[in-house]
Design a protein around this motif. Sequence first.
Motif, PDB file in Angstrom:
ATOM      1  N   PHE A 252       0.936  -1.438  -0.003  1.00 11.08           N
ATOM      2  CA  PHE A 252      -0.035  -0.091  -0.006  1.00 11.08           C
ATOM      3  C   PHE A 252       0.609   1.422   0.158  1.00 11.08           C
ATOM      4  CE2 PHE A 252      -3.346  -2.969   1.213  1.00 11.08           C
ATOM      5  CZ  PHE A 252      -4.304  -2.424   0.797  1.00 11.08           C
ATOM      6  N   LYS A 278       9.305   3.929   2.603  1.00 14.87           N
ATOM      7  CA  LYS A 278       9.953   3.582   3.600  1.00 14.87           C
ATOM      8  C   LYS A 278      10.599   5.296   4.339  1.00 14.87           C
ATOM      9  CE  LYS A 278      13.846   1.374   3.139  1.00 14.87           C
ATOM     10  NZ  LYS A 278      14.559   0.048   3.059  1.00 14.87           N
ATOM     11  N   HIS A 279      10.498   6.006   3.131  1.00 14.54           N
ATOM     12  CA  HIS A 279      11.108   7.454   3.662  1.00 14.54           C
ATOM     13  C   HIS A 279       9.722   8.404   4.389  1.00 14.54           C
ATOM     14  CE1 HIS A 279      15.013   6.932   1.530  1.00 14.54           C
ATOM     15  NE2 HIS A 279      14.149   6.369   0.799  1.00 14.54           N
ATOM     16  N   ASP A 281       7.366   9.679   6.687  1.00 16.66           N
ATOM     17  CA  ASP A 281       7.420  10.164   8.076  1.00 16.66           C
ATOM     18  C   ASP A 281       6.821   9.043   9.282  1.00 16.66           C
ATOM     19  OD1 ASP A 281       8.918  12.026   7.834  1.00 16.66           O
ATOM     20  OD2 ASP A 281       7.259  13.802   8.491  1.00 16.66           O
ATOM     21  N   HIS A 282       5.715   8.637   8.631  1.00 17.95           N
ATOM     22  CA  HIS A 282       4.792   7.707   9.491  1.00 17.95           C
ATOM     23  C   HIS A 282       5.166   6.297   9.185  1.00 17.95           C
ATOM     24  CE1 HIS A 282       2.758  11.365  10.711  1.00 17.95           C
ATOM     25  NE2 HIS A 282       2.744  11.617   9.415  1.00 17.95           N
ATOM     26  N   TYR A 283       6.080   5.965   8.280  1.00 17.01           N
ATOM     27  CA  TYR A 283       6.384   4.523   8.169  1.00 17.01           C
ATOM     28  C   TYR A 283       6.517   3.756   9.251  1.00 17.01           C
ATOM     29  CZ  TYR A 283       8.176   0.526   5.642  1.00 17.01           C
ATOM     30  OH  TYR A 283       8.496  -0.736   5.103  1.00 17.01           O
ATOM     31  N   ASP A 284       5.953   2.683   9.143  1.00 16.88           N
ATOM     32  CA  ASP A 284       6.082   1.792  10.692  1.00 16.88           C
ATOM     33  C   ASP A 284       6.836   0.604  10.028  1.00 16.88           C
ATOM     34  OD1 ASP A 284       6.148   0.489  12.755  1.00 16.88           O
ATOM     35  OD2 ASP A 284       4.126   0.798  13.048  1.00 16.88           O
ATOM     36  N   GLU A 285       8.183   0.258  10.470  1.00 16.21           N
ATOM     37  CA  GLU A 285       8.699  -1.043  10.086  1.00 16.21           C
ATOM     38  C   GLU A 285       7.899  -2.042  10.685  1.00 16.21           C
ATOM     39  OE1 GLU A 285      12.650  -0.783  11.344  1.00 16.21           O
ATOM     40  OE2 GLU A 285      13.014   1.255  10.408  1.00 16.21           O
ATOM     41  N   ARG A 287       4.696  -3.019  10.635  1.00 19.03           N
ATOM     42  CA  ARG A 287       3.965  -3.706   9.724  1.00 19.03           C
ATOM     43  C   ARG A 287       4.249  -3.740   8.316  1.00 19.03           C
ATOM     44  NH1 ARG A 287       0.266   1.210   8.333  1.00 19.03           N
ATOM     45  NH2 ARG A 287       1.208   2.595   9.763  1.00 19.03           N
ATOM     46  N   GLY A 289       3.343  -2.118   5.558  1.00 17.86           N
ATOM     47  CA  GLY A 289       2.571  -1.547   4.680  1.00 17.86           C
ATOM     48  C   GLY A 289       2.249  -2.731   3.745  1.00 17.86           C
ATOM     49  N   LYS A 290       2.330  -4.104   4.119  1.00 17.40           N
ATOM     50  CA  LYS A 290       1.856  -5.075   3.295  1.00 17.40           C
ATOM     51  C   LYS A 290       0.751  -5.873   3.781  1.00 17.40           C
ATOM     52  CE  LYS A 290       6.656  -6.041   1.900  1.00 17.40           C
ATOM     53  NZ  LYS A 290       7.698  -6.732   2.072  1.00 17.40           N
ATOM     54  N   TRP A 291      -0.071  -6.120   2.760  1.00 17.51           N
ATOM     55  CA  TRP A 291      -1.369  -6.705   3.329  1.00 17.51           C
ATOM     56  C   TRP A 291      -1.553  -8.046   2.435  1.00 17.51           C
ATOM     57  CZ3 TRP A 291      -7.161  -5.354   1.940  1.00 17.51           C
ATOM     58  CH2 TRP A 291      -7.789  -5.444   3.223  1.00 17.51           C
ATOM     59  N   VAL A 369       7.699 -10.045  10.669  1.00 12.44           N
ATOM     60  CA  VAL A 369       7.501 -11.513  11.212  1.00 12.44           C
ATOM     61  C   VAL A 369       6.621 -12.245  10.042  1.00 12.44           C
ATOM     62  CG1 VAL A 369       6.970 -13.384  12.979  1.00 12.44           C
ATOM     63  CG2 VAL A 369       8.121 -11.240  13.574  1.00 12.44           C
TER      64      VAL A 369
ATOM     65  N   ASN B 288      -1.603  -0.075  13.490  1.00 10.63           N
ATOM     66  CA  ASN B 288      -0.495  -0.927  13.604  1.00 10.63           C
ATOM     67  C   ASN B 288      -0.982  -2.457  13.341  1.00 10.63           C
ATOM     68  OD1 ASN B 288       1.792   0.429  14.129  1.00 10.63           O
ATOM     69  ND2 ASN B 288       1.134   0.960  16.224  1.00 10.63           N
ATOM     70  N   VAL B 290      -2.131  -5.666  11.476  1.00  9.62           N
ATOM     71  CA  VAL B 290      -1.527  -6.202  10.066  1.00  9.62           C
ATOM     72  C   VAL B 290      -2.985  -6.268   9.307  1.00  9.62           C
ATOM     73  CG1 VAL B 290      -1.488  -8.493   9.102  1.00  9.62           C
ATOM     74  CG2 VAL B 290       0.636  -7.565  10.384  1.00  9.62           C
ATOM     75  N   PHE B 293      -4.486  -2.106   8.622  1.00 12.00           N
ATOM     76  CA  PHE B 293      -4.006  -0.908   8.630  1.00 12.00           C
ATOM     77  C   PHE B 293      -4.339   0.024   7.145  1.00 12.00           C
ATOM     78  CE2 PHE B 293      -1.138  -3.678   6.137  1.00 12.00           C
ATOM     79  CZ  PHE B 293      -0.777  -2.883   4.961  1.00 12.00           C
ATOM     80  N   ASP B 578      11.422 -16.595  15.017  1.00 12.25           N
ATOM     81  CA  ASP B 578      10.617 -16.026  14.018  1.00 12.25           C
ATOM     82  C   ASP B 578       9.323 -15.643  14.348  1.00 12.25           C
ATOM     83  OD1 ASP B 578      12.629 -16.735  12.365  1.00 12.25           O
ATOM     84  OD2 ASP B 578      12.006 -18.581  11.741  1.00 12.25           O
ATOM     85  N   ALA B 711      14.124   4.497   9.824  1.00  9.51           N
ATOM     86  CA  ALA B 711      13.107   5.482   9.920  1.00  9.51           C
ATOM     87  C   ALA B 711      13.642   6.862  10.837  1.00  9.51           C
ATOM     88  CB  ALA B 711      11.766   5.061  10.240  1.00  9.51           C
ATOM     89  N   ILE B 714      16.240   8.759   8.856  1.00  9.21           N
ATOM     90  CA  ILE B 714      15.723   9.512   7.964  1.00  9.21           C
ATOM     91  C   ILE B 714      15.094  10.614   8.205  1.00  9.21           C
ATOM     92  CG2 ILE B 714      13.990   9.435   6.062  1.00  9.21           C
ATOM     93  CD1 ILE B 714      14.674   6.318   5.876  1.00  9.21           C
ATOM     94  N   ARG B 715      14.168  10.378   9.403  1.00 10.14           N
ATOM     95  CA  ARG B 715      13.477  11.874   9.858  1.00 10.14           C
ATOM     96  C   ARG B 715      14.380  12.690  10.302  1.00 10.14           C
ATOM     97  NH1 ARG B 715      10.429   9.225  13.906  1.00 10.14           N
ATOM     98  NH2 ARG B 715       9.758   7.785  12.324  1.00 10.14           N
ATOM     99  N   ARG B 718      15.871  14.396   7.170  1.00  7.77           N
ATOM    100  CA  ARG B 718      14.854  14.584   6.012  1.00  7.77           C
ATOM    101  C   ARG B 718      15.207  15.963   5.166  1.00  7.77           C
ATOM    102  NH1 ARG B 718       9.333  15.200   9.272  1.00  7.77           N
ATOM    103  NH2 ARG B 718      10.141  16.354  10.527  1.00  7.77           N
TER     104      ARG B 718
END
Lengths: 462, 743
Positions: A252, A278-279, A281-285, A287, A289-291, A369, B288, B290, B293, B578, B711, B714-715, B718
């Motif tokens: 997404f 990834k760049h 600001d609100h990117y959250d590692e 989750r 953004g993958k569905w 995960v 947050n 899965v 979101f 994992d 992140a 980068i922030r 930026r």
Amino acid sequence: MSDQLRKHVGSQRDHPPWKDIKFRCAFHNTIYDVLKSRGFRETENEMDFDLFWCDKEWIHEVFDHIHLQAHQRVNHFRNHYELTRKDLLVKNIRRAQRQALKEHRCSPCRVGPIPAQGFAACSPTTFVLPLEYSMFVEEFKKQQANGAIWIMKPVGKSQGRGIFLFDKLSQVSSWRQDPKWMRIQKEGEKPKLRNGDEEEEEKKEAEPYVVQRYLSDPLLIGGKKFDLRLYVLVTSYSPLTVYLYRSGFARFSHARFSMDTADLSDAMIHLTNVAVQKHNDHYDEKRGGKWDLHSLKMHLMMTEDPKKVHQLFEDMQNVILFSLLSVQKVMIQDKHCFELYGYDIMISKDFKPWLIEVNASPSLSANTVTDYEMKFALLDDVLTVLDFEKYLQGTEDQIGGFDVLYRNGVRVGPPATAAYRSRLGCCNNREEQLRRLAQHLAGEERNRTPPPPSAVPGRRRR
Amino acid sequence: MDDDVKEVLAALRREAFFWRAKQATKDQLLRPLEDATSGTEREAVERAFAASGFRDKVKAFAFLRLRSMRPGTQDSPSVDWARRQWSELLLQRLQKLSQEQRQPFLRRRPKPLTSEDNPGKPREEEVSTRHIVDLNSLYNLITRDLRTRLARDSSNRPGAMPALGSEMSGIHLRSLEELRLRYGELAPGYGHLGVPELPEARDARAEAAKLEMKRRRLGQKLLVNAYPAELQILARFGVSPSLRREVWGACLGAKHGAALQEAARGICEWEWLTDDVLRLDVAEHCANDVSYFPFDELVEALVLALSRDPQVSKLCESGSPQIPIVVGEAVAQRGPALSEAVVKDTAGEGEQFLPPSGVVPFKGFSNYACPFAFLSDRLETAYPLFRGFYCRHLSRLHSISGQAETLVTLCGLFEQLTAQAAPRAVQHLLALDTSPLRYAFHWIVTGFVGCLPAEQILHLWDRVLGFDSVELVPVLAAAVFALRARLVLAARRQEEVQLLFADVSCVKAIPLLQAFLFGSDLGVDPWDLFREVNGQIPDGRSTVLKEHHVGSVGFWSRSFSASDVVAMRRTPTRRVIDSRQPPEELLSPKSTMEVLTPKATLDPANRRSRLHYTCRIEDGFSPTNFLPSVTTPGTKSRALDDWRVGEGSRIMNYLQPKKYRPMSLYGEAFQGKWNTDWHDVSHISALRQKYPWARESIELKALPHPEGPNAQEIRRNRNFGPSHGADKCVRGMIRCGSLCMIP
């Protein structure tokens, strides 16, 4: 989950088959873990391997100069770029389309495996710049009335680098010139006096790009744009053998989608690549953004007409098959090679899939995960399909999460009575299936009378 | 005539469509037809009424009306006390928050949101706020405070802690046997959607697809009449996903449009104190998750609309979830003052609830809205469903009152069921100075949202809607507890128990419910039960049931044992690191638990050392992490910590050994290159890998992300990139809101 096979089938043999298998691996991510977990041995030796999971560069540099044994496998085809480079893919698809049309005209009653329209629907209108600049301008002027927007992508780059959107011709004027080699031919040998300027010019030299009609009405979920990543395994091009993985994911974009001209330059809205998102600001590692593809299908089933959704997933399957068929003739078949492709597909509002790109080395490093689990399962199934341990009989229609899509010149699919035409996006029941498969194979193996030890083909004993 | 019927009739007269129906019936009667003359006059009217097409609508209306007239039970004084206590606490916290934020309860938005403000883009400014209250305080109130008060009040049995539920409010809690009868239709043998196909069946997938199609066709047929009673029975067996929206809508009697209009009024101009808190909650939970979101904006809109919907407190079936907090009406420009807020039941003239719905959100409140966003993707259709479902079922999950099926009773039911199904595990937990409810509390309060994947939630809520009762939520919670009971027995510390229940996402809701209610290991033959229930079905249901009776498909011996259900979704090849999930080895109490437990031999001096856990004190409750975060001992131990005295002065430590030095078999030990080679530190790395989150704060954050800068970096950087956010670049100047100042 291969341990089911290991437990039921492998343990019956007097020598555990996985112990003999040696691998090399150029990556140190999920694939390495999978290879280790199957019990294969890592080898330092350059040439003595059963499986080499290499990078694309190795194939280009080394593969032509070596000779592989019959049992050795490598994870790329020699000229995979016929499918994975954007401009070549366009070329191949167009040619296949022409050919299909011709055949259709010659013998209209013949029911070919693929109708010609199939090829046309594969991919949005595409041109290669600067080669086809004039053709593009023609098309551009035709489409300008509709307010068409075009997207430029560099041919050789990935992860969303160098991509931009435009709606005015002036924005791509630097691609108008002829490519450098043509100009040199025209001008003949020119004395190289001003070296500095030459270099400068070389830098300004238009990089090969493809320009595509931009999908201005993508299907949105929660107001956000997404694209799909599907996994396809090709074990051979002649005869073409294609396996399609049931799971995949939707990536997404972070911001709400809009087609305002002011937003055209905003990469966050239009590009779904993880490398771009990834760049944010609100990117959250966590989750990423993958569905899950299954979630997507479930959501669509709830919000849309189920028939349309089934049709969509079947169409996606067709697009994949078309693209592979169109490069089948070009691809240099090599029985040592197999390839795992990552297909990028987008869906427009009218539930039509569009092929965006094919990746020969889809990212195998995981950022969450669930992502790791998904990729681990995928790669484990890849290795099961390749069958280094000689478990399988070769006639299975489903192996783990992989469904056979095309084999021996025929499509393989769900039974004709079923409501769905594609198993893509179904619940991935690979564990269940592998257990059943393992039990079945174990039964077969038990029934077979053990051949005398001298007659055991293939496997070297140590 | 019965009183109820009279009342329904009176209500019917107030509806516009009743008069239209009457008119249509009259027209139908007056139309000359041959067979209209046959039979009595009453029959003719009945026929005409049926022909007018309004019968189903009137029937549905009467059903919903009768449903809402169910008698409530009287509150008991102690629960009343808790209810008031809870509201007082909320008011206190709200006042504190208001002071901290320097923001009144209600204020006019400083810059009203307009259409050209580009509502699609997330607002740039950072808002910092915090949650008003978390589930820990609710848990403490319910268990500790309420119980001590009860014990003090009753005082006839000193020392004994009263059980939740029955002794407090005199409501009868169903036992397992009664539950089996009540939820007989859940029995395996009926064709249920949401139950994975049995692996033995050859074409199980096709069977499942066929069942789904059959159910969809039946659902479409029933939707023509849209009689809620029938649709509810349909929902008991699972609703086909493509029909779910309509079926739920019809069952809940949700009307489109008007509700949302009312709720959204003033959303752009006025700002409640709770708005930012809700936004924070959505950002923490929905964004947050899965599964949900992509829908964070939609969920935000849903939750905000619900909190501003003045109808909610009236519509909630078990009464308002808490005693509302009343503030004065907003005057033209400024909101009500702080001091005016009081806790009372009704709002008088010129007063309103805070927030208008009367429900002060707790941490995790936005979870309720997530499945509805998943279900429909459009605010106009999602909101009526959400409001209807919230008012009918979800509000019970956090309302403290003496009514049946509210939080106290549900918790009581959970405790009773666990005590019945897994008594030893419960005793074990009590010995560890904790209780099963502690781990299941947030499952119950959030209705499992955020704990189970979306598909399972929808399947569960189908049944909740179908059986018209939220009892299934604590039943499922008890089932999950019983599923892990063996592991609980192996746990030696509270933290291990917490780990066991930290992630239940592999649970398949419906099969587990079936196994718990009807499992043969509970000593009941499910087929006996099945027949028994089948005999008891009243006529109205049997027509629907006949269609569903796929029970003769195959012999059902027992559905799933506990370990089956655990193993169902799991990849055994996955390594321990994992997954946040306790791995399968945990099933045998030997392996991992031993790894977890420090061995005495680790200590060279053979001392027994106690491990210390440091708890950060924060309002750190999240649905997945019930207890405050725990740092494991694994973070501390590096290889050098365990060096023997004098080890550092060994000459080998100062030589650079060859990487591949041949190992001698005679005497001399291999001295590897790396520090870790001297000692077996595998237990340490096992611990580290097992709890990746525990070391995250110490190690991972400092490291660069393997795929590039993380992140945070980068922030930080930026403003230096011309490609990203170049307009935000204020080189050398200090940015203060929208102003740029030159230092």
